[in-house]
Each structure stands twice: as structure tokens, then as C-alpha cells.
Scaffold this motif. Structure first.
Motif, PDB file in Angstrom:
ATOM      1  N   PRO A  26       0.888  -1.221   0.104  1.00 49.22           N
ATOM      2  CA  PRO A  26       0.170   0.189  -0.281  1.00 49.22           C
ATOM      3  C   PRO A  26       0.761   1.425   0.323  1.00 49.22           C
ATOM      4  N   ASP A  27       0.718   2.610  -0.460  1.00 51.35           N
ATOM      5  CA  ASP A  27       1.120   3.291  -0.686  1.00 51.35           C
ATOM      6  C   ASP A  27       0.532   4.220   0.723  1.00 51.35           C
ATOM      7  N   GLY A  28       0.928   5.604   1.081  1.00 53.21           N
ATOM      8  CA  GLY A  28       0.965   6.730   2.255  1.00 53.21           C
ATOM      9  C   GLY A  28      -0.327   6.639   1.496  1.00 53.21           C
ATOM     10  N   GLU A  29      -1.625   7.487   2.544  1.00 53.87           N
ATOM     11  CA  GLU A  29      -2.969   7.403   2.327  1.00 53.87           C
ATOM     12  C   GLU A  29      -3.305   8.844   2.123  1.00 53.87           C
ATOM     13  N   GLU A  30      -3.433  10.014   1.093  1.00 51.88           N
ATOM     14  CA  GLU A  30      -3.486  11.556   1.764  1.00 51.88           C
ATOM     15  C   GLU A  30      -5.008  11.866   1.838  1.00 51.88           C
ATOM     16  N   LEU A  31      -5.148  13.222   2.370  1.00 49.55           N
ATOM     17  CA  LEU A  31      -6.772  13.498   2.858  1.00 49.55           C
ATOM     18  C   LEU A  31      -6.611  15.158   2.427  1.00 49.55           C
ATOM     19  N   SER A  32      -7.666  15.458   1.535  1.00 50.30           N
ATOM     20  CA  SER A  32      -7.945  16.492   1.757  1.00 50.30           C
ATOM     21  C   SER A  32      -9.252  17.792   1.684  1.00 50.30           C
ATOM     22  N   PHE A  33      -8.616  18.204   2.549  1.00 46.57           N
ATOM     23  CA  PHE A  33      -9.978  19.267   2.100  1.00 46.57           C
ATOM     24  C   PHE A  33      -9.746  20.702   1.861  1.00 46.57           C
ATOM     25  N   THR A  34     -11.225  22.190   2.128  1.00 47.61           N
ATOM     26  CA  THR A  34     -11.701  23.100   1.996  1.00 47.61           C
ATOM     27  C   THR A  34     -11.903  23.660   3.661  1.00 47.61           C
TER      28      THR A  34
END
Length: 151
Positions: free
Chosen positions: A66-74
Motif C-alpha cells: 500500500p501507498d500512504g493515504e492522503e486527505l484534502s479539504f477546504t
């Protein structure tokens, strides 16, 4: 409606709030006097693959893990919502620049299995008053999963 949702609604009616979630010391909340929350959250999960060349054919993929997860938000900030846009943005920038790893909690549940670091913060200033104070702004925040290892 759950007990927590009912309690949030009653508290909000009195201008009080119960946290929606948090990123370390940044508390996401909505009440009659303050709005500090986010929108458009996206979570990305990927796998890592090696590509092996095959002469005369398509490459063969090999799953590496698995690769590292990513989160994004405004996040949107406004003085009218009981928060200072410059101060709120600075708090997130400091977390980013210090490389702090924090849990991301939403509805009393930790998101992901690991801590998160703020990878980037991008600010858009919407309204400035005649004294140069930022009245409304928004920031785009990207978090990356942090797996402790090298120090």
C-alpha cells in the motif's frame, strides 16, 4: 437521530458547541457564535506497483504494497463566523511548517490507522477591509498519512 447529534443540536441552539472533530489542537466546531469546519473532504488510497517490461507484450504489474493515504479539504473563515481568518490560517501553517503529526478525528472516530501531517496549505483571500484586515478567506489543506520510522 443519535444521542450525540441531538446533544449537538440542543447546544447549538444556545450558542454552544460540541466538537465535530479535530486535527491535533485544531477543533472543528459549529455553533451560533463560531464556525470552524471544513468542506469537500477527499480521501485517497493507493497501491504501489512495479512495472516489468515484456518484449512484444504489455507490461506486467507487481503489487509492492500500500501507498500512504492522503486527505484534502477546504476550510472557509470569516470574521462574521466568529473566527479570525489570519489566525486560523496561521495555526494550520505552523502545524505544516513544524512537521507535526496529529490524529484526524471526525465524529469521535479516528480517520485512518495512523497519524497525519499537513503536507500543504494554500490560501485564497476573498475580502479585505479598508485597514488591510482579512475579513474572509479559504484554505485548501492536504494531509498525508504519517508512518513513524526515520528520526
Amino acid at each position: 437521530m443519535g444521542l450525540l447529534s441531538a446533544l449537538r443540536g440542543k447546544l447549538s441552539a444556545f450558542g454552544l458547541s460540541m466538537p465535530i472533530g479535530s486535527l491535533g489542537e485544531i477543533i472543528f466546531e459549529v455553533s451560533g457564535s463560531k464556525v470552524r469546519t471544513f468542506k469537500d473532504m477527499k480521501r485517497s488510497t493507493k497501491g504501489r506497483y512495479a512495472s516489468h517490461v515484456v518484449i512484444g507484450g504489455k507490461p506486467i504489474l507487481e503489487f509492492l504494497g500500500p501507498d500512504g493515504e492522503e486527505l484534502s479539504f477546504t476550510m472557509q473563515f470569516s470574521i462574521a463566523w466568529g473566527v479570525n481568518p489570519q489566525e486560523e490560517t496561521q495555526k494550520i501553517r505552523e502545524i505544516c511548517e513544524k512537521g507535526e503529526a496529529n490524529y484526524f478525528v471526525l465524529c469521535n472516530k479516528t480517520i485512518g490507522e495512523n497519524l497525519w501531517v499537513v503536507d500543504s496549505v494554500s490560501e485564497t483571500v476573498d475580502i479585505v477591509d479598508n485597514n488591510g484586515r482579512i475579513i474572509t478567506s479559504q484554505i485548501d489543506v492536504t494531509l498525508k498519512e504519517y508512518i513513524p520510522g526515520f528520526n
